[in-house]
Design a protein around this motif. Structure first.
Motif, short mmCIF file in Angstrom:
data_model
loop_
_atom_site.label_atom_id
_atom_site.label_comp_id
_atom_site.label_asym_id
_atom_site.label_seq_id
_atom_site.Cartn_x
_atom_site.Cartn_y
_atom_site.Cartn_z
N PRO A 135 12.02 3.70 6.74
CA PRO A 135 11.72 2.45 6.24
C PRO A 135 12.65 1.38 7.44
CG PRO A 135 12.67 3.81 4.36
CD PRO A 135 12.69 4.47 5.74
N GLY A 136 11.67 0.08 7.44
CA GLY A 136 12.39 -0.80 8.47
C GLY A 136 11.29 -0.51 9.63
N THR A 137 10.85 0.54 9.93
CA THR A 137 9.91 0.51 11.11
C THR A 137 8.61 -0.19 11.07
OG1 THR A 137 11.02 2.87 11.52
CG2 THR A 137 8.99 2.00 12.87
N ILE A 138 8.25 -0.62 12.10
CA ILE A 138 6.93 -1.37 12.23
C ILE A 138 5.91 -0.17 12.88
CG2 ILE A 138 5.52 -2.99 13.22
CD1 ILE A 138 7.93 -4.91 12.97
N VAL A 139 4.85 -0.10 11.99
CA VAL A 139 3.82 0.93 12.70
C VAL A 139 2.50 0.08 13.10
CG1 VAL A 139 2.55 3.06 12.38
CG2 VAL A 139 4.80 2.98 11.64
N ILE A 140 1.84 -0.01 14.18
CA ILE A 140 0.58 -0.60 14.41
C ILE A 140 -0.51 0.40 14.68
CG2 ILE A 140 -0.53 -2.67 15.75
CD1 ILE A 140 2.26 -3.56 16.43
N ASP A 141 -1.42 0.35 13.68
CA ASP A 141 -2.76 1.09 14.07
C ASP A 141 -3.70 0.33 14.67
OD1 ASP A 141 -5.02 2.47 13.93
OD2 ASP A 141 -4.69 3.16 11.75
N THR A 142 -3.77 0.29 16.14
CA THR A 142 -4.84 -0.49 16.89
C THR A 142 -6.42 0.01 16.66
OG1 THR A 142 -4.53 1.18 18.77
CG2 THR A 142 -3.05 -0.82 18.84
N LEU A 159 4.76 -2.47 7.77
CA LEU A 159 6.14 -2.67 7.63
C LEU A 159 6.54 -1.47 6.63
CD1 LEU A 159 8.92 -3.37 8.30
CD2 LEU A 159 8.44 -5.29 6.84
N VAL A 160 7.04 -0.19 7.29
CA VAL A 160 7.53 0.64 6.14
C VAL A 160 8.50 0.31 5.25
CG1 VAL A 160 8.17 3.11 6.23
CG2 VAL A 160 6.59 2.50 8.05
N GLU A 161 8.31 0.59 4.09
CA GLU A 161 9.42 0.21 2.93
C GLU A 161 9.79 1.67 2.37
OE1 GLU A 161 7.15 -2.28 0.48
OE2 GLU A 161 7.60 -3.95 1.70
N LYS A 162 10.68 1.74 1.33
CA LYS A 162 10.93 2.89 0.80
C LYS A 162 10.13 3.26 -0.44
CE LYS A 162 16.04 1.28 1.14
NZ LYS A 162 17.23 1.05 0.29
N VAL A 172 0.87 -1.15 0.16
CA VAL A 172 0.00 0.06 -0.03
C VAL A 172 0.98 1.10 0.07
CG1 VAL A 172 -1.93 -1.26 1.40
CG2 VAL A 172 -0.03 0.07 2.38
N ALA A 173 0.32 2.20 -0.28
CA ALA A 173 0.89 3.66 -0.61
C ALA A 173 0.96 4.04 1.22
CB ALA A 173 0.11 4.79 -1.16
N TYR A 174 2.33 4.76 1.45
CA TYR A 174 2.35 5.15 3.13
C TYR A 174 3.12 6.32 2.87
CZ TYR A 174 3.44 4.95 7.91
OH TYR A 174 3.34 5.25 9.25
N ASP A 175 2.56 7.47 3.54
CA ASP A 175 3.20 8.71 3.62
C ASP A 175 3.35 9.20 5.20
OD1 ASP A 175 0.56 9.09 4.53
OD2 ASP A 175 -0.06 10.57 3.31
#
Length: 247
Positions: A113-120, A127-130, A105-108
């Motif tokens: 990159p490499g960070t994990i973000v959890i939306d509860t 998993l943030v990518e480049k 998916v798109a992520y802004d």
């Protein structure tokens, strides 16, 4: 003279015919059975096929019995099948919503990159990518009363982890009549599933589950649940030291 002559003449006639007085009554005696000729092609033999009580089997004529012995009753298969116990119904589990399957998916967001973000709130793990993209997974999160947020590092990774429920959880579940073990070895029956990523010094983990139908809901005691195949995929993509932000 005539009285003597007639008996003599009668006796002579009997002897002349070759029939003795005793043989004259033989027509009333039992006769030997008739033997059917082995020549089954003879016209007179073929006519026996139309006689009542005669059937032809395997090129032989067999006399059908006039009386038949009673045959034992056969089980009523239809009735037997009807009274059999109905097949046990298998409980159908709800299928996972396709929106919670892994996808790019798109992520802004501001995370690198490499960070994990959890939306509860939305029950997604990113998993943030480049290049403004992220790999998104569906997750199960803390049920009401067990929500939390914060930033931690992955401090440990384990395959098919053991489970040691916290004492507070054991006490809490016992009050509900559900008694938890103090230790459960890793495996398919283990609620931590195939992999576990431990978060800082907390008791929380990102882990698999043997209840994939719960993904997308607020169902846990604070841990982040993933499908076993998804947590295995994430496990291979991140290392100890990865930053995890729970929002």
């Amino acid at each position: 003279m005539k009285r003597v002559l007639f008996p003599v003449l009668g006796a002579m006639a009997v002897f002349a015919s070759g029939v003795t007085p005793s043989a004259a009554d033989d027509r009333y005696a039992d006769r030997p059975p008739v033997m059917v000729s082995p020549d089954l092609s003879a016209p007179w033999v073929l006519q026996l096929g139309n006689a009542p009580g005669i059937v032809r089997q395997n090129r032989e004529f067999v006399q059908q019995p006039r009386l038949r012995t009673a045959q034992p009753a056969q089980p009523d298969r239809v009735r037997t099948a009807a009274v059999q116990a109905p097949a046990k119904r298998v409980a159908m589990r709800p299928q996972i919503n396709p929106i919670y399957l892994p996808q790019e998916v798109a992520y802004d967001g501001p995370q690198k990159p490499g960070t994990i973000v959890i939306d509860t709130t939305q029950n997604f793990l990113f998993l943030v990518e480049k290049n403004g993209k992220a790999r998104r997974y569906g997750v199960g999160t803390g049920k009401p009363g067990f929500e939390w947020s914060g930033t931690h590092k992955i401090t440990n990774k384990r395959e098919w982890p053991d489970w040691r429920p916290p004492a507070q959880m054991i006490k809490r579940e016992a009050a509900k009549g559900r008694y938890l073990p103090t230790y459960l070895a890793g495996g398919m029956e283990n609620p931590l599933g195939a992999r576990a990523l431990y978060l800082g010094t907390t008791e929380y983990r990102i882990h698999g589950t043997n209840q994939p139908w719960t993904i997308g809901g607020a169902v846990s005691s604070g841990c982040i649940r993933m499908r076993n195949e998804d947590v295995v995929d994430l496990y291979e993509r991140v290392n100890v030291g990865t930053t995890v932000e729970v929002i």
